[in-house]
Design an enzyme around this catalytic site. Sequence first.
Site, PDB file in Angstrom:
ATOM      1  N   PRO A  12      -3.717  -1.255   9.454  1.00  0.00           N
ATOM      2  CA  PRO A  12      -2.827  -1.713  10.514  1.00  0.00           C
ATOM      3  C   PRO A  12      -1.374  -1.258  10.344  1.00  0.00           C
ATOM      4  O   PRO A  12      -0.833  -1.246   9.242  1.00  0.00           O
ATOM      5  CB  PRO A  12      -2.929  -3.246  10.436  1.00  0.00           C
ATOM      6  N   ASN A  13      -0.801  -0.916  11.493  1.00  0.00           N
ATOM      7  CA  ASN A  13       0.610  -0.552  11.641  1.00  0.00           C
ATOM      8  C   ASN A  13       0.973   0.830  11.099  1.00  0.00           C
ATOM      9  O   ASN A  13       2.100   1.290  11.284  1.00  0.00           O
ATOM     10  CB  ASN A  13       1.529  -1.623  11.023  1.00  0.00           C
ATOM     11  N   ARG A  20       9.803   3.839  12.385  1.00  0.00           N
ATOM     12  CA  ARG A  20      10.657   2.731  11.947  1.00  0.00           C
ATOM     13  C   ARG A  20      10.545   2.579  10.432  1.00  0.00           C
ATOM     14  O   ARG A  20       9.638   3.095   9.818  1.00  0.00           O
ATOM     15  CB  ARG A  20      10.204   1.423  12.633  1.00  0.00           C
ATOM     16  N   TYR A  25       8.955   3.516   4.155  1.00  0.00           N
ATOM     17  CA  TYR A  25       7.721   4.287   4.322  1.00  0.00           C
ATOM     18  C   TYR A  25       7.938   5.785   4.532  1.00  0.00           C
ATOM     19  O   TYR A  25       6.981   6.535   4.678  1.00  0.00           O
ATOM     20  CB  TYR A  25       6.910   3.699   5.494  1.00  0.00           C
ATOM     21  N   ASN A  76      -5.791   3.825   2.719  1.00  0.00           N
ATOM     22  CA  ASN A  76      -4.590   2.994   2.755  1.00  0.00           C
ATOM     23  C   ASN A  76      -4.892   1.890   3.753  1.00  0.00           C
ATOM     24  O   ASN A  76      -4.775   2.097   4.980  1.00  0.00           O
ATOM     25  CB  ASN A  76      -3.355   3.790   3.185  1.00  0.00           C
ATOM     26  N   ALA A  79      -1.735  -3.789   5.137  1.00  0.00           N
ATOM     27  CA  ALA A  79      -1.665  -5.194   4.758  1.00  0.00           C
ATOM     28  C   ALA A  79      -3.043  -5.787   4.451  1.00  0.00           C
ATOM     29  O   ALA A  79      -3.151  -6.765   3.694  1.00  0.00           O
ATOM     30  CB  ALA A  79      -0.987  -5.983   5.871  1.00  0.00           C
ATOM     31  N   HIS A  82      -4.221  -6.600   0.870  1.00  0.00           N
ATOM     32  CA  HIS A  82      -3.841  -7.840   0.186  1.00  0.00           C
ATOM     33  C   HIS A  82      -4.623  -9.059   0.681  1.00  0.00           C
ATOM     34  O   HIS A  82      -4.422 -10.167   0.177  1.00  0.00           O
ATOM     35  CB  HIS A  82      -2.336  -8.096   0.379  1.00  0.00           C
ATOM     36  N   ASP A  89     -16.047  -5.878   0.421  1.00  0.00           N
ATOM     37  CA  ASP A  89     -17.514  -5.910   0.454  1.00  0.00           C
ATOM     38  C   ASP A  89     -18.078  -4.620   1.045  1.00  0.00           C
ATOM     39  O   ASP A  89     -19.087  -4.091   0.557  1.00  0.00           O
ATOM     40  CB  ASP A  89     -18.003  -7.111   1.278  1.00  0.00           C
ATOM     41  N   GLU A 100      -7.399   4.569  -3.685  1.00  0.00           N
ATOM     42  CA  GLU A 100      -6.498   3.696  -2.907  1.00  0.00           C
ATOM     43  C   GLU A 100      -5.103   4.317  -2.896  1.00  0.00           C
ATOM     44  O   GLU A 100      -4.582   4.712  -3.942  1.00  0.00           O
ATOM     45  CB  GLU A 100      -6.454   2.305  -3.562  1.00  0.00           C
ATOM     46  N   HIS A 102      -1.032   3.924  -1.327  1.00  0.00           N
ATOM     47  CA  HIS A 102       0.040   3.226  -0.607  1.00  0.00           C
ATOM     48  C   HIS A 102       1.279   4.095  -0.660  1.00  0.00           C
ATOM     49  O   HIS A 102       1.594   4.675  -1.703  1.00  0.00           O
ATOM     50  CB  HIS A 102       0.334   1.856  -1.223  1.00  0.00           C
ATOM     51  N   LEU A 103       1.975   4.151   0.467  1.00  0.00           N
ATOM     52  CA  LEU A 103       3.205   4.939   0.520  1.00  0.00           C
ATOM     53  C   LEU A 103       4.266   4.358  -0.398  1.00  0.00           C
ATOM     54  O   LEU A 103       4.944   5.081  -1.132  1.00  0.00           O
ATOM     55  CB  LEU A 103       3.716   4.962   1.958  1.00  0.00           C
ATOM     56  N   SER A 104       4.439   3.053  -0.314  1.00  0.00           N
ATOM     57  CA  SER A 104       5.493   2.377  -1.081  1.00  0.00           C
ATOM     58  C   SER A 104       4.968   1.943  -2.449  1.00  0.00           C
ATOM     59  O   SER A 104       3.748   1.839  -2.656  1.00  0.00           O
ATOM     60  CB  SER A 104       5.999   1.160  -0.301  1.00  0.00           C
ATOM     61  N   ARG A 109       7.969  -4.524  -4.685  1.00  0.00           N
ATOM     62  CA  ARG A 109       8.114  -5.268  -3.441  1.00  0.00           C
ATOM     63  C   ARG A 109       7.706  -6.738  -3.650  1.00  0.00           C
ATOM     64  O   ARG A 109       7.572  -7.203  -4.775  1.00  0.00           O
ATOM     65  CB  ARG A 109       7.287  -4.577  -2.347  1.00  0.00           C
ATOM     66  N   ARG A 113       2.333  -8.483  -2.373  1.00  0.00           N
ATOM     67  CA  ARG A 113       1.812  -7.107  -2.278  1.00  0.00           C
ATOM     68  C   ARG A 113       1.316  -6.600  -3.636  1.00  0.00           C
ATOM     69  O   ARG A 113       0.812  -5.478  -3.743  1.00  0.00           O
ATOM     70  CB  ARG A 113       2.891  -6.152  -1.739  1.00  0.00           C
TER      71      ARG A 113
HETATM   72  O1  CA2 Z   1       2.961   1.121   1.240  1.00  0.00           O
HETATM   73  C1  CA2 Z   1       1.960   1.158   1.962  1.00  0.00           C
HETATM   74  O2  CA2 Z   1       1.371   2.199   2.253  1.00  0.00           O
HETATM   75  C2  CA2 Z   1       1.431  -0.148   2.568  1.00  0.00           C
HETATM   76  O3  CA2 Z   1       0.008  -0.065   2.578  1.00  0.00           O
HETATM   77  C3  CA2 Z   1       1.962  -0.228   3.972  1.00  0.00           C
HETATM   78  C4  CA2 Z   1       1.620  -1.532   4.681  1.00  0.00           C
HETATM   79  C5  CA2 Z   1       1.984  -2.720   3.812  1.00  0.00           C
HETATM   80  O4  CA2 Z   1       1.543  -3.925   4.433  1.00  0.00           O
HETATM   81  C6  CA2 Z   1       1.384  -2.627   2.423  1.00  0.00           C
HETATM   82  O5  CA2 Z   1       1.796  -3.742   1.663  1.00  0.00           O
HETATM   83  C7  CA2 Z   1       1.819  -1.355   1.740  1.00  0.00           C
HETATM   84  C8  CA2 Z   1       2.390  -1.643   6.008  1.00  0.00           C
HETATM   85  C9  CA2 Z   1       2.269  -0.476   6.905  1.00  0.00           C
HETATM   86  C10 CA2 Z   1       3.265  -0.653   8.013  1.00  0.00           C
HETATM   87  O6  CA2 Z   1       3.773   0.613   8.349  1.00  0.00           O
HETATM   88  C11 CA2 Z   1       4.877   0.649   9.139  1.00  0.00           C
HETATM   89  C12 CA2 Z   1       5.446   1.887   9.325  1.00  0.00           C
HETATM   90  C13 CA2 Z   1       6.577   2.007  10.096  1.00  0.00           C
HETATM   91  C14 CA2 Z   1       7.132   0.898  10.692  1.00  0.00           C
HETATM   92  C15 CA2 Z   1       6.560  -0.337  10.505  1.00  0.00           C
HETATM   93  C16 CA2 Z   1       5.424  -0.465   9.731  1.00  0.00           C
END
Ligand code: CA2
Length: 146
Positions: A12-13, A20, A25, A76, A79, A82, A89, A100, A102-104, A109, A113
């Site tokens: 998601p997202n 943004r 990210y 990836n 959210a 978590h 499963d 796995e 993750h960008l960040s 954080r 997370r």
């Molecule tokens: O660091 C990552 O790749 C995450 O999987 C990104 C998720 C976050 O919930 C994880 O804890 C770590 C969130 C992705 C949201 O991406 C956005 C990108 C631009 C603007 C808003 C959200």
Amino acid sequence: MAKHTILALNGPNLNLLGTREPEIYGSTTLDEIAQAMQNAASAKGWHIDFRQSNHEGELVDWIQQARDSADAIILNAGAYSHTSVAILDALHAAEKPVIEVHLSNLFKRETFRHHSYISPVAVGLICGFGAKGYLLALDALEDCLN
Ligand code: CA2
């Protein structure tokens, strides 16, 4: 025919990438990540099946299908990493190597997370390297596929 098919799944997202929160990210869009992965995979003779969904059940469906249609999964889950026992499963049932991504850097954080349901079924976790993490995951898979 490609030697291996890799399912690259995004949760998601992540469709908002590059639009943004670039300070967290980065400024690379998801389409640009997909293109970079296709290029890197082609050089290895592999095919990338790159997808994104905001819906947990759709991600679960795609992971189930990977049992028959992919050789490995780069994930990836955003959210859902978590929160989602359902994705955990499905990954168990798929019986494919999982990397796995993750960008960040999750560990810099919020504490919520720091835990991922996916990590215990993954071969390894790459986080904190931005979009490059997806390409590092492809290289990491070299040792998991034959
Ligand atoms: O660091 C990552 O790749 C995450 O999987 C990104 C998720 C976050 O919930 C994880 O804890 C770590 C969130 C992705 C949201 O991406 C956005 C990108 C631009 C603007 C808003 C959200």
